[in-house]
Write a protein that holds these residues in place. Structure first.
Motif, short mmCIF file in Angstrom:
data_model
loop_
_atom_site.label_atom_id
_atom_site.label_comp_id
_atom_site.label_asym_id
_atom_site.label_seq_id
_atom_site.Cartn_x
_atom_site.Cartn_y
_atom_site.Cartn_z
N PHE A 249 0.59 -1.13 -0.37
CA PHE A 249 -0.15 0.34 -0.17
C PHE A 249 0.69 1.41 -0.10
O PHE A 249 2.16 1.18 1.05
CB PHE A 249 -1.55 0.00 1.31
CG PHE A 249 -2.13 -1.49 1.47
CD1 PHE A 249 -2.74 -1.31 1.15
CD2 PHE A 249 -1.10 -2.13 1.97
CE1 PHE A 249 -3.86 -2.39 1.24
CE2 PHE A 249 -2.01 -3.49 2.62
CZ PHE A 249 -3.68 -3.28 1.70
N ASN A 250 0.56 2.09 -0.78
CA ASN A 250 1.06 3.63 -0.24
C ASN A 250 0.15 4.05 0.44
O ASN A 250 -1.00 4.23 0.65
CB ASN A 250 0.86 4.25 -1.82
CG ASN A 250 2.13 3.75 -2.81
OD1 ASN A 250 3.88 3.74 -2.68
ND2 ASN A 250 2.09 3.63 -4.03
N VAL A 251 0.52 4.82 1.27
CA VAL A 251 -0.19 5.17 2.19
C VAL A 251 -0.67 7.37 1.74
O VAL A 251 0.30 7.46 1.74
CB VAL A 251 0.63 5.66 3.83
CG1 VAL A 251 -0.74 6.44 5.00
CG2 VAL A 251 1.02 4.27 4.25
N TYR B 295 5.32 -3.88 7.30
CA TYR B 295 6.52 -3.02 7.54
C TYR B 295 6.11 -1.92 6.83
O TYR B 295 5.35 -1.81 5.97
CB TYR B 295 6.96 -3.56 6.33
CG TYR B 295 8.33 -4.79 6.86
CD1 TYR B 295 9.27 -5.36 6.49
CD2 TYR B 295 7.29 -6.08 6.30
CE1 TYR B 295 9.55 -6.12 7.06
CE2 TYR B 295 7.36 -7.60 6.31
CZ TYR B 295 8.74 -7.25 6.69
OH TYR B 295 9.06 -8.99 7.34
N HIS B 296 5.96 -1.36 7.97
CA HIS B 296 5.60 0.76 7.51
C HIS B 296 7.07 1.13 7.25
O HIS B 296 8.08 1.37 8.02
CB HIS B 296 5.22 1.17 9.21
CG HIS B 296 4.19 2.85 8.49
ND1 HIS B 296 4.08 3.31 9.43
CD2 HIS B 296 4.08 3.54 7.45
CE1 HIS B 296 3.65 4.74 9.56
NE2 HIS B 296 3.82 4.06 7.83
N PHE B 297 7.33 1.95 5.72
CA PHE B 297 8.58 2.38 5.88
C PHE B 297 8.47 3.49 4.71
O PHE B 297 7.29 4.02 3.80
CB PHE B 297 9.43 0.71 4.86
CG PHE B 297 8.96 0.64 3.78
CD1 PHE B 297 9.15 0.33 2.99
CD2 PHE B 297 7.63 -0.39 3.75
CE1 PHE B 297 8.75 -0.20 1.61
CE2 PHE B 297 7.13 -0.87 2.97
CZ PHE B 297 7.93 -1.12 1.53
N HIS B 298 9.24 3.73 4.10
CA HIS B 298 9.99 4.55 3.33
C HIS B 298 10.97 5.08 2.70
O HIS B 298 11.99 4.20 2.94
CB HIS B 298 10.01 6.32 3.74
CG HIS B 298 10.72 6.83 4.47
ND1 HIS B 298 11.56 6.99 4.56
CD2 HIS B 298 10.88 6.74 6.22
CE1 HIS B 298 12.26 7.20 5.66
NE2 HIS B 298 12.03 6.83 6.38
N ALA C 236 12.08 3.36 8.28
CA ALA C 236 11.02 3.19 9.04
C ALA C 236 9.83 4.67 8.86
O ALA C 236 10.58 5.90 9.03
CB ALA C 236 10.89 3.09 10.93
N ALA C 237 9.07 4.39 8.68
CA ALA C 237 7.51 5.65 9.23
C ALA C 237 6.74 5.56 10.14
O ALA C 237 7.04 4.29 11.00
CB ALA C 237 7.50 5.51 7.50
N LEU D 175 3.85 0.45 2.76
CA LEU D 175 3.25 -0.14 3.71
C LEU D 175 3.34 -1.60 3.17
O LEU D 175 2.36 -2.26 2.33
CB LEU D 175 1.79 -0.01 4.96
CG LEU D 175 1.44 -1.05 6.15
CD1 LEU D 175 1.06 -0.26 7.37
CD2 LEU D 175 0.53 -2.52 5.74
N VAL D 176 3.54 -2.67 3.36
CA VAL D 176 4.00 -3.69 3.17
C VAL D 176 3.30 -4.92 4.81
O VAL D 176 3.39 -4.42 5.65
CB VAL D 176 5.41 -4.23 2.49
CG1 VAL D 176 5.49 -5.92 2.95
CG2 VAL D 176 5.96 -3.91 1.61
#
Length: 312
Positions: free
Chosen positions: A210-212, A235-238, A308-309, A219-220
């Motif tokens: 997902f693109n937030v 996983y919440h990331f950039h 990390a985001a 997010l994966v």
């Protein structure tokens, strides 16, 4: 952990934070029923009970025809039901063999799969639209009581059952998991390129992306581990190639299943370096949290260090 090689995906579709399985709550219940649809172009006849018993026995061990308990609806009268005598579900008040069920070939309704769900069919992306438009029929199959098995036994049992199913229905072109929204070609199962417990990860567990909205965050997460009473990954990331993160998620899921949920709250796992390679010099901390994206469930959140985001 063997890294699954995945085709490089085109740019993944930006979506809001919602689940393609919001209307399928029973399908993601921890330890719930394993459910698949075998998709095919033409309507097919059910194999004989003798043929089904012979093929099933080669894959899942001794089987005996069974009858459903209680009142049966008209739609269920032609359902084939078998008890898997070598796989015993144990409960506090007794025990009994796990069962498998196959319904006669019926109309497939791809219109019930919304665009959100279709956008997460990464493992069959090139063939997705063709399959969903050309396959007019399906066979529905599921297990019964298998949630009471040891998680590793269940993972192996359901994948043995799946291999029996694609043998029983040679015109099956694709397998659609109602638990996770994953779509794979039936040839992947028939070719047996994957073995052991990794089959469950490769055929059933679905890594979503997902693109937030309104941010540069991504997010994966995975769907499917909850069938085995194990946490899915998140996983919440950039600023990292999401394909590398997807590869990491599948490998960590495989490691968790193979080693019976060894990662504890606060443990670290090897992170990802340039090119998507695991790197022991990079350590990502894991925490048990609630899922950001529905369906609601506990997840093992992997904090990706400088990537990390979310300000966690």
């Amino acid at each position: 952990m063997g890294l699954f090689k995945k085709k490089k995906n085109p740019e993944r579709i930006s979506e809001e934070k919602k689940s393609p399985l919001d209307e399928m709550d029973p399908s993601i219940r921890p330890g719930g029923v394993f459910m698949v649809q075998l998709l095919m172009r033409e309507k097919c006849e059910m194999p004989s009970l003798e043929r089904m018993a012979e093929v099933l026995a080669r894959h899942i061990g001794r089987v005996e025809p069974a009858k459903p308990s209680g009142d049966v609806s008209a739609a269920m009268e032609d359902t084939a039901l078998f008890a898997a005598m070598d796989h015993i579900a144990k409960f506090s008040n007794g025990e009994g063999p796990v069962q498998v069920s196959l319904m006669p070939c019926d109309t497939f309704h791809p219109e019930k799969i919304d665009e959100m769900a279709r956008s997460q069919m990464w493992d069959c992306l090139e063939d997705r639209d063709r399959i969903l438009s050309e396959c007019k029929y399906c066979v529905f199959a599921n297990d019964i009581l298998a949630g009471a098995l040891d998680p590793q036994e269940r993972a192996g049992f359901d994948m043995d059952y799946l291999e029996a199913l694609v043998e029983l229905f040679p015109t099956c072109e694709a397998v659609y998991s109602l638990n996770t929204g994953k779509l794979i070609l039936a040839s992947l199962v028939r070719d047996r390129a994957v073995s052991g417990l990794d089959r469950f990860i490769r055929y059933i567990v679905n890594a979503r992306f997902f693109n937030v909205s309104g941010t540069g965050d991504r997010l994966v997460d995975t769907l499917g581990m909850s069938l085995l009473y194990m946490e899915d990954l998140q996983y919440h990331f950039h600023s990292m190639d999401p394909n590398w993160v997807v590869g990491h998620a599948y490998n960590i899921a495989s490691y968790i299943l193979e080693n019976r949920r060894p990662i504890k709250d606060g443990d670290t796992v090897d992170g990802v370096a340039e090119g998507g390679r695991f790197d022991q010099g990079i350590q990502w901390k894991c925490r048990f949290e609630d899922a950001i994206v529905k369906p609601d469930r506990p997840v093992l959140d992997v904090h990706m260090g400088r990537y990390a985001a979310g300000g966690r």
